[in-house]
Enzyme design. Sequence first.
Site, PDB file in Angstrom:
ATOM      1  N   SER A 188       8.959   6.678   3.819  1.00  0.00           N
ATOM      2  CA  SER A 188       7.902   5.678   3.682  1.00  0.00           C
ATOM      3  C   SER A 188       7.905   5.086   2.275  1.00  0.00           C
ATOM      4  CB  SER A 188       6.541   6.294   3.976  1.00  0.00           C
ATOM      5  OG  SER A 188       5.538   5.365   3.613  1.00  0.00           O
ATOM      6  N   HIS A 201      10.636   3.100   6.417  1.00  0.00           N
ATOM      7  CA  HIS A 201       9.314   2.987   7.039  1.00  0.00           C
ATOM      8  C   HIS A 201       8.429   2.099   6.158  1.00  0.00           C
ATOM      9  CE1 HIS A 201       6.118   4.346   9.755  1.00  0.00           C
ATOM     10  NE2 HIS A 201       5.339   4.435   8.688  1.00  0.00           N
ATOM     11  N   ASP A 218       4.733   0.505   5.648  1.00  0.00           N
ATOM     12  CA  ASP A 218       3.327   0.645   6.024  1.00  0.00           C
ATOM     13  C   ASP A 218       2.521  -0.578   5.605  1.00  0.00           C
ATOM     14  OD1 ASP A 218       3.083   3.307   7.215  1.00  0.00           O
ATOM     15  OD2 ASP A 218       3.723   4.052   5.257  1.00  0.00           O
ATOM     16  N   PHE A 222      -3.606   6.330   4.096  1.00  0.00           N
ATOM     17  CA  PHE A 222      -3.148   6.832   2.794  1.00  0.00           C
ATOM     18  C   PHE A 222      -1.979   7.799   2.962  1.00  0.00           C
ATOM     19  CE2 PHE A 222      -7.674   5.932   2.625  1.00  0.00           C
ATOM     20  CZ  PHE A 222      -7.755   5.096   1.512  1.00  0.00           C
ATOM     21  N   GLY A 268       0.042  11.206   1.448  1.00  0.00           N
ATOM     22  CA  GLY A 268      -0.363  12.453   0.794  1.00  0.00           C
ATOM     23  C   GLY A 268      -1.480  13.233   1.463  1.00  0.00           C
ATOM     24  N   ASP A 289       4.257  10.711  11.994  1.00  0.00           N
ATOM     25  CA  ASP A 289       3.973  10.106  10.685  1.00  0.00           C
ATOM     26  C   ASP A 289       2.722  10.721  10.074  1.00  0.00           C
ATOM     27  OD1 ASP A 289       3.639   8.415   8.516  1.00  0.00           O
ATOM     28  OD2 ASP A 289       3.222   6.619   9.710  1.00  0.00           O
ATOM     29  N   GLY A 331       1.904  13.606   6.545  1.00  0.00           N
ATOM     30  CA  GLY A 331       1.829  15.005   6.119  1.00  0.00           C
ATOM     31  C   GLY A 331       3.046  15.851   6.469  1.00  0.00           C
TER      32      GLY A 331
HETATM   33  C1  DX5 Z   1      -0.265   6.712   6.433  1.00  0.00           C
HETATM   34  C2  DX5 Z   1       1.077   6.048   6.608  1.00  0.00           C
HETATM   35  C3  DX5 Z   1       2.216   6.946   6.360  1.00  0.00           C
HETATM   36  C4  DX5 Z   1       2.329   7.517   4.975  1.00  0.00           C
HETATM   37  C5  DX5 Z   1       2.959   8.863   5.096  1.00  0.00           C
HETATM   38  O1  DX5 Z   1      -1.259   5.871   6.881  1.00  0.00           O
HETATM   39  O2  DX5 Z   1       1.206   5.547   7.921  1.00  0.00           O
HETATM   40  O3  DX5 Z   1       3.448   6.342   6.753  1.00  0.00           O
HETATM   41  O4  DX5 Z   1       3.077   6.718   4.091  1.00  0.00           O
HETATM   42  O5  DX5 Z   1       2.902   9.484   3.882  1.00  0.00           O
HETATM   43  P1  DX5 Z   1       2.908  11.059   3.728  1.00  0.00           P
HETATM   44  O6  DX5 Z   1       4.267  11.541   4.175  1.00  0.00           O
HETATM   45  O7  DX5 Z   1       2.682  11.237   2.265  1.00  0.00           O
HETATM   46  O8  DX5 Z   1       1.810  11.624   4.573  1.00  0.00           O
HETATM   47 ZN    ZN Z   2       3.249   4.851   8.568  1.00  0.00          ZN
END
Ligand code: DX5
Ligand code: ZN
Length: 218
Positions: free
Chosen positions: A7, A32, A34, A142, A144, A174, A176
């Site tokens: 991402s 990816h 977002d 978000f 993280g 997608d 965590g």
């Molecule tokens: C969250 C996004 C994710 C995010 C994943 O709303 O859709 O794609 O970037 O990030 P991590 O891997 O840090 O959870």
């Molecule tokens: Zn995403």
Amino acid sequence: MVRISPSLLSANFLHLEKDIQMMEECGVNIFHMDVMDGSFVPNISYGPMILKAVDSISKVPMDTHLMIREPNRYFEVFAQYNVEYLTIHQEASLHLERDIARIKELGMKAGVALNPATSPETLRYVIRDLDLVLVMSVNPGFGGQKFISSQLEKIKEIKDMIRRYHSNAIVEIDGGIGLNNLAAVIDAGADMIVSGSSLFKGSFRDNYSKFMDIVNGR
Ligand code: DX5
Ligand code: ZN
């Protein structure tokens, strides 16, 4: 073969080109993206301008995750760039069947994302039309956040539905995902795995190669 989709939300936007080159050197074959509107989700991230910029310096296709209301207003815009999958939220689309058809008509593969509380049952009548189902293992908005483990069961349910309906859709997860739960999501049936903060925290190269060791070992 399971695909890892890093991402870009967790990349460093002060030197995005450098991060993109580094990911390419590591063998990353999908990005990816977002896109957030500050209304469907609390956060605002980036829009088509960034996809255009990425498209201008890389041949790697994009796995574009629209966290926006009325996504159909933007399909033509995103179709201009190297978007392999265009994924919209079930909760944000008023006419899901029509939206899926339109995405495919524009030459992209169609994905639908489900928030953690949304049932796979909502996809029953479109599952055959889909190329991808995105299981959100955090509430979108978000990077993280902590993985919501109930979504492992949802992956299995969707895989089962795909088999029963003879759909060709793949399942993406997608939110965590890190070295601690990567094996579990693969074993549950995920075909494509998004990861942001776990890959970009510290050395991307080291983290990506550890991710690939687990992928190759399954
Ligand atoms: C969250 C996004 C994710 C995010 C994943 O709303 O859709 O794609 O970037 O990030 P991590 O891997 O840090 O959870
Ligand atoms: Zn995403």
